[in-house]
Design an enzyme around this catalytic site. Structure first.
Site, short mmCIF file in Angstrom:
data_model
loop_
_atom_site.label_atom_id
_atom_site.label_comp_id
_atom_site.label_asym_id
_atom_site.label_seq_id
_atom_site.Cartn_x
_atom_site.Cartn_y
_atom_site.Cartn_z
N ASP A 72 4.98 8.15 0.61
CA ASP A 72 4.75 7.90 2.03
C ASP A 72 6.05 7.80 2.83
O ASP A 72 6.64 6.74 2.96
CB ASP A 72 3.91 6.63 2.24
CG ASP A 72 2.49 6.80 1.74
OD1 ASP A 72 2.05 7.95 1.59
OD2 ASP A 72 1.82 5.78 1.48
N ASP A 99 0.82 -1.21 0.00
CA ASP A 99 0.00 0.00 0.00
C ASP A 99 0.86 1.26 0.00
O ASP A 99 0.34 2.37 -0.18
CB ASP A 99 -0.96 0.01 1.20
CG ASP A 99 -0.25 -0.17 2.53
OD1 ASP A 99 0.30 -1.27 2.74
OD2 ASP A 99 -0.23 0.78 3.34
#
Length: 479
Positions: free
Chosen positions: A256, A246
């Site tokens: 991220d 993810d």
């Protein structure tokens, strides 16, 4: 063009609601601007000073919407530390819309359907890291999401202790993840896999339109881009820390920034995430982790791409792309312009020597960029001198075969070996000052992050040696 005059579109909302949840941001209390990246703003066509835009803080705080904006959180799943975790999604990120090929997103902007047991917030500490890392990776020439602005607030957020909430306005050509496809496949929405693939091709690989075997070719581009990014990570000593599917962007860019780290002393087995007790995402393990994630994506796409063909692409493309890109970068970092038969062994021997010498990875290459056969400048920063002493003899013989003058070699090497890297001890110092409402160091770090190869004589303190107690420290996922 002022930032607040931008007009957004929301093409992702053309999908069915299974892909997203429409949700409004929850503003922070007493927000204030900490920093803004004019470099990132240029991607949007913004040429006026962000800091002078009276609506910037309100927009980043989610209180004011840009024209055309419809706010939403995206749904996705993912494998976390090798185990399928089910539905995840944007638990604290809310998308604003798209302009100039960039999707705007607020991180830390409040609860969504996908927040699970979280509070939808991000704390100042982690937001500073996300903001600066995004711009630093761009400065290093590595594909990445970008960060346009960072705001702080008076909102209290509970982590290991009470901290202040913050929001980062992020930009990316896409926010689709490997896990976005995994979600649709895991929940039997196979017809929507092709719909999402078509969207990804439109957004990230439009040059593939009209091709035969278009989805297989899309997968090949994902493999190639991912391998290229990982090679660049390894070359600068970057450890992502949480390479879950993810957290893997579908176009291969870095996404991220949680417990990341740039190496201090060169240690191939370094693990920057203290949650990663098995060392799954160690620095040297990132190549294998990326390959595994790409295999999971191939399995996920099997309803629309023959898995056997995807595996052939993965086997044929990933390792060769990685090794070619990594080798070329390492040759440049060593100042080699021509190719000799033993050059690969020369850089592999260098890495072994670095691992045995106990030496700062970034500082080594910066000093090597000024090497003129005098070894003492490099050996003096080693704990164990012998391994590099022997390697430098081999290196001295090799560079004598180059046609470049010493000055030319130095110039080229200084342009590819950064002086300024976002070491965790420097980031922590900036975070500590920010906790005292002094954000000067955040903006100093932004300056060197965007131009890491320059000298910045007035900012020499930002590349000081890492204190022994702070070398290769591990960080938590808490943010």
């Amino acid at each position: 063009m002022k930032f607040s005059n931008l007009k957004l579109t929301t093409p992702y909302l053309n999908h069915k609601p299974i892909f997203y949840e429409k949700v409004d941001p929850t503003p922070l209390d007493k927000p204030f601007l900490i920093s803004a990246s004019q470099s990132a703003a240029k991607l949007l066509g913004v040429d006026e000073d962000l800091a002078l835009d009276e609506e910037l803080i309100n927009i980043v705080n989610g209180k004011t919407k840009l024209e055309g904006s419809e706010t939403f959180a995206m749904c996705y799943a993912g494998h976390q530390f090798g185990q399928f975790a089910g539905r995840l999604g944007d638990g604290r990120a809310i998308n604003l819309g798209k302009i100039n090929g960039q999707n705007l997103q607020l991180k830390g902007s409040g609860l969504t359907l996908y927040s699970r047991h979280g509070d939808g917030r991000a704390v100042l500490r982690s937001s500073i890291r996300e903001y600066l890392a995004s711009e630093a990776m761009h400065g290093l020439g590595i594909e990445t999401t970008r960060a346009l602005a960072l705001i702080g607030s008076d909102t209290d957020v509970s982590r290991e202790k009470w901290e202040k909430g913050a929001i980062v306005l992020r930009l990316s050509p896409t926010w689709v993840r490997f896990g976005t496809f995994e979600y649709l496949n895991a929940y039997g929405e196979h017809d929507k896999l092709q719909e999402l693939a078509d969207y990804v091709i439109d957004e990230s690989f439009p040059y593939l339109k009209g091709s035969e075997d278009i989805y297989l070719k899309m997968y090949a581009e994902i493999v190639k881009n991912t391998a290229t990014t990982i090679a660049k990570w390894q070359s600068v000593g970057f450890n992502h820390g949480v390479m879950n599917t993810d957290n893997m962007c579908i176009d291969g860019r870095t996404i991220d920034y949680g417990p990341f780290a740039f190496l201090d002393d060169y240690d191939p087995n370094f693990v920057c995430n203290q949650t990663d007790t098995q060392g799954l995402y160690s620095f040297s393990g990132q190549v294998g982790s990326a390959h595994w994630n790409l295999d999971m994506l191939a399995r996920t796409l099997s309803p629309i791409i023959d898995y056997t063909l995807s595996e052939e692409v993965l086997d044929d493309t990933f390792r060769s792309t990685y090794e070619n890109v990594y080798s070329e970068i390492m040759y440049e970092k060593m100042g080699l312009q021509t190719k000799q038969d033993n050059d690969k062994e020369l850089y592999l021997g260098m890495l072994r020597a670095l691992g045995n010498a106990t030496i700062d990875y970034t500082e080594f290459f910066r000093k090597l960029s000024r090497f003129n056969t005098n070894k003492s400048d490099i050996l003096d920063i080693c704990v164990n001198r012998e391994p590099l002493d022997k390697w430098l003899d081999r290196y001295s013989e090799r560079i004598e075969k180059e046609a470049l003058s010493v000055a030319e070699r130095h110039e080229k090497m200084l342009a590819v070996n950064p002086k300024y890297i976002l070491k965790n001890h420097i980031l922590q110092e900036a975070i500590k000052k920010a906790g005292e409402h002094d954000f000067s160091m955040v903006n100093e770090l932004l300056k060197v992050a965007l131009a890491p190869y320059d000298e910045h004589s007035e900012l020499e303190h930002l590349c000081k040696p890492t204190p022994m107690k702070s070398k290769n420290i591990k960080l938590s996922c808490s943010s």
